[in-house]
Scaffold this active site. Structure first.
Site, PDB file in Angstrom:
ATOM      1  N   ASP A  61      65.934  85.672 -65.450  1.00  0.00           N
ATOM      2  CA  ASP A  61      64.686  85.239 -66.073  1.00  0.00           C
ATOM      3  C   ASP A  61      63.712  84.803 -64.983  1.00  0.00           C
ATOM      4  O   ASP A  61      63.971  83.827 -64.277  1.00  0.00           O
ATOM      5  CB  ASP A  61      65.016  84.083 -67.026  1.00  0.00           C
ATOM      6  CG  ASP A  61      63.814  83.513 -67.743  1.00  0.00           C
ATOM      7  OD1 ASP A  61      62.660  83.844 -67.386  1.00  0.00           O
ATOM      8  OD2 ASP A  61      64.031  82.711 -68.662  1.00  0.00           O
ATOM      9  N   VAL A 105      57.006  89.331 -70.251  1.00  0.00           N
ATOM     10  CA  VAL A 105      56.934  88.410 -69.110  1.00  0.00           C
ATOM     11  C   VAL A 105      55.734  87.483 -69.260  1.00  0.00           C
ATOM     12  O   VAL A 105      55.824  86.274 -69.016  1.00  0.00           O
ATOM     13  CB  VAL A 105      56.841  89.200 -67.778  1.00  0.00           C
ATOM     14  CG1 VAL A 105      56.519  88.289 -66.615  1.00  0.00           C
ATOM     15  CG2 VAL A 105      58.145  89.947 -67.514  1.00  0.00           C
ATOM     16  N   ASP A 106      54.603  88.037 -69.654  1.00  0.00           N
ATOM     17  CA  ASP A 106      53.367  87.263 -69.791  1.00  0.00           C
ATOM     18  C   ASP A 106      53.553  86.081 -70.745  1.00  0.00           C
ATOM     19  O   ASP A 106      53.249  84.929 -70.402  1.00  0.00           O
ATOM     20  CB  ASP A 106      52.260  88.197 -70.292  1.00  0.00           C
ATOM     21  CG  ASP A 106      50.861  87.614 -70.181  1.00  0.00           C
ATOM     22  OD1 ASP A 106      50.660  86.639 -69.425  1.00  0.00           O
ATOM     23  OD2 ASP A 106      49.972  88.148 -70.853  1.00  0.00           O
ATOM     24  N   GLY A 128      57.905  97.306 -69.108  1.00  0.00           N
ATOM     25  CA  GLY A 128      58.300  96.802 -70.419  1.00  0.00           C
ATOM     26  C   GLY A 128      57.450  97.427 -71.503  1.00  0.00           C
ATOM     27  O   GLY A 128      57.473  98.636 -71.725  1.00  0.00           O
ATOM     28  N   ILE A 129      56.650  96.598 -72.145  1.00  0.00           N
ATOM     29  CA  ILE A 129      55.841  97.035 -73.281  1.00  0.00           C
ATOM     30  C   ILE A 129      54.828  98.132 -72.898  1.00  0.00           C
ATOM     31  O   ILE A 129      54.408  98.911 -73.746  1.00  0.00           O
ATOM     32  CB  ILE A 129      55.135  95.818 -73.926  1.00  0.00           C
ATOM     33  CG1 ILE A 129      54.631  96.153 -75.322  1.00  0.00           C
ATOM     34  CG2 ILE A 129      54.045  95.277 -73.044  1.00  0.00           C
ATOM     35  CD1 ILE A 129      54.231  94.948 -76.136  1.00  0.00           C
ATOM     36  N   TYR A 130      54.472  98.226 -71.598  1.00  0.00           N
ATOM     37  CA  TYR A 130      53.508  99.247 -71.172  1.00  0.00           C
ATOM     38  C   TYR A 130      54.163 100.609 -70.950  1.00  0.00           C
ATOM     39  O   TYR A 130      53.497 101.581 -70.611  1.00  0.00           O
ATOM     40  CB  TYR A 130      52.744  98.801 -69.929  1.00  0.00           C
ATOM     41  CG  TYR A 130      51.636  97.790 -70.228  1.00  0.00           C
ATOM     42  CD1 TYR A 130      51.500  97.194 -71.486  1.00  0.00           C
ATOM     43  CD2 TYR A 130      50.729  97.429 -69.253  1.00  0.00           C
ATOM     44  CE1 TYR A 130      50.494  96.283 -71.750  1.00  0.00           C
ATOM     45  CE2 TYR A 130      49.717  96.517 -69.518  1.00  0.00           C
ATOM     46  CZ  TYR A 130      49.603  95.947 -70.763  1.00  0.00           C
ATOM     47  OH  TYR A 130      48.601  95.039 -71.021  1.00  0.00           O
TER      48      TYR A 130
END
Length: 169
Positions: free
Chosen positions: A10, A33-34, A124-126
């Site tokens: 983490d 992460v953001d 990740g999400i991108y």
């Protein structure tokens, strides 16, 4: 001489001079992460991000750029926010992803940071494919002149760790 290390875990639990946030252009928090950095770092990070938005970054932080704020309650002095590109098969955005790492190291040098913890930006999400994200990250930090003594890639899971380990050879 810069040392590159890998840690599975983490990023919000890392002790470093600077922790890099895979931010969105609003700088106001988000997912992945953001969101984790904003939650664990507390309201001081968001307060400084709001000041940035009220000033020079009124339209948000452009993709590939980086800017620093306090690290709030994290075990770090600074958070370096960088906006990675969304992956797109039809358009090569790898230079923008490389720019995230170069710009983050430039900001780290300006701050005098000696240890910097990076996530796998855009992986990740991108939607950036992990193996390619790892290749771009490792090649870019190796090729970037910096006074940072330790660049630590903090990878959330074993798949990401293995992808980065494969690039370090």
């Amino acid at each position: 001489m810069t040392t590159i290390t890998l840690v599975q875990g983490d990023i919000t639990r890392q002790s470093a001079d600077a922790v890099v946030n895979a931010a969105n252009s609003s700088l106001l928090g988000g997912g992945g992460v953001d969101g984790a950095i904003h939650r664990r770092g507390g309201p001081a990070i968001l307060a400084e991000c709001r000041k940035l938005r009220a000033g020079h970054y009124g339209k948000g932080l452009p993709t590939g750029r980086a800017v620093a704020t306090t690290a709030g309650d994290l075990d770090a002095r600074w958070v370096i926010h960088t906006v990675g590109p969304r992956y797109a098969r039809e358009e090569d955005r790898s230079e923008l992803l490389a720019s995230c790492y170069r710009e983050s190291l430039r900001v780290a040098d300006e701050l005098g940071a000696r240890t910097v913890a990076f996530p796998a930006v855009s992986a990740g999400i991108y939607g950036w494919p992990m193996d390619d994200a790892a290749r771009i990250a490792v090649e870019t930090v190796r090729a970037t002149e910096t006074d940072v003594e330790e660049i630590r890639f903090v990878l959330f899971d074993e798949r990401a760790y293995d992808a980065f380990a494969g690039q370090l050879g």
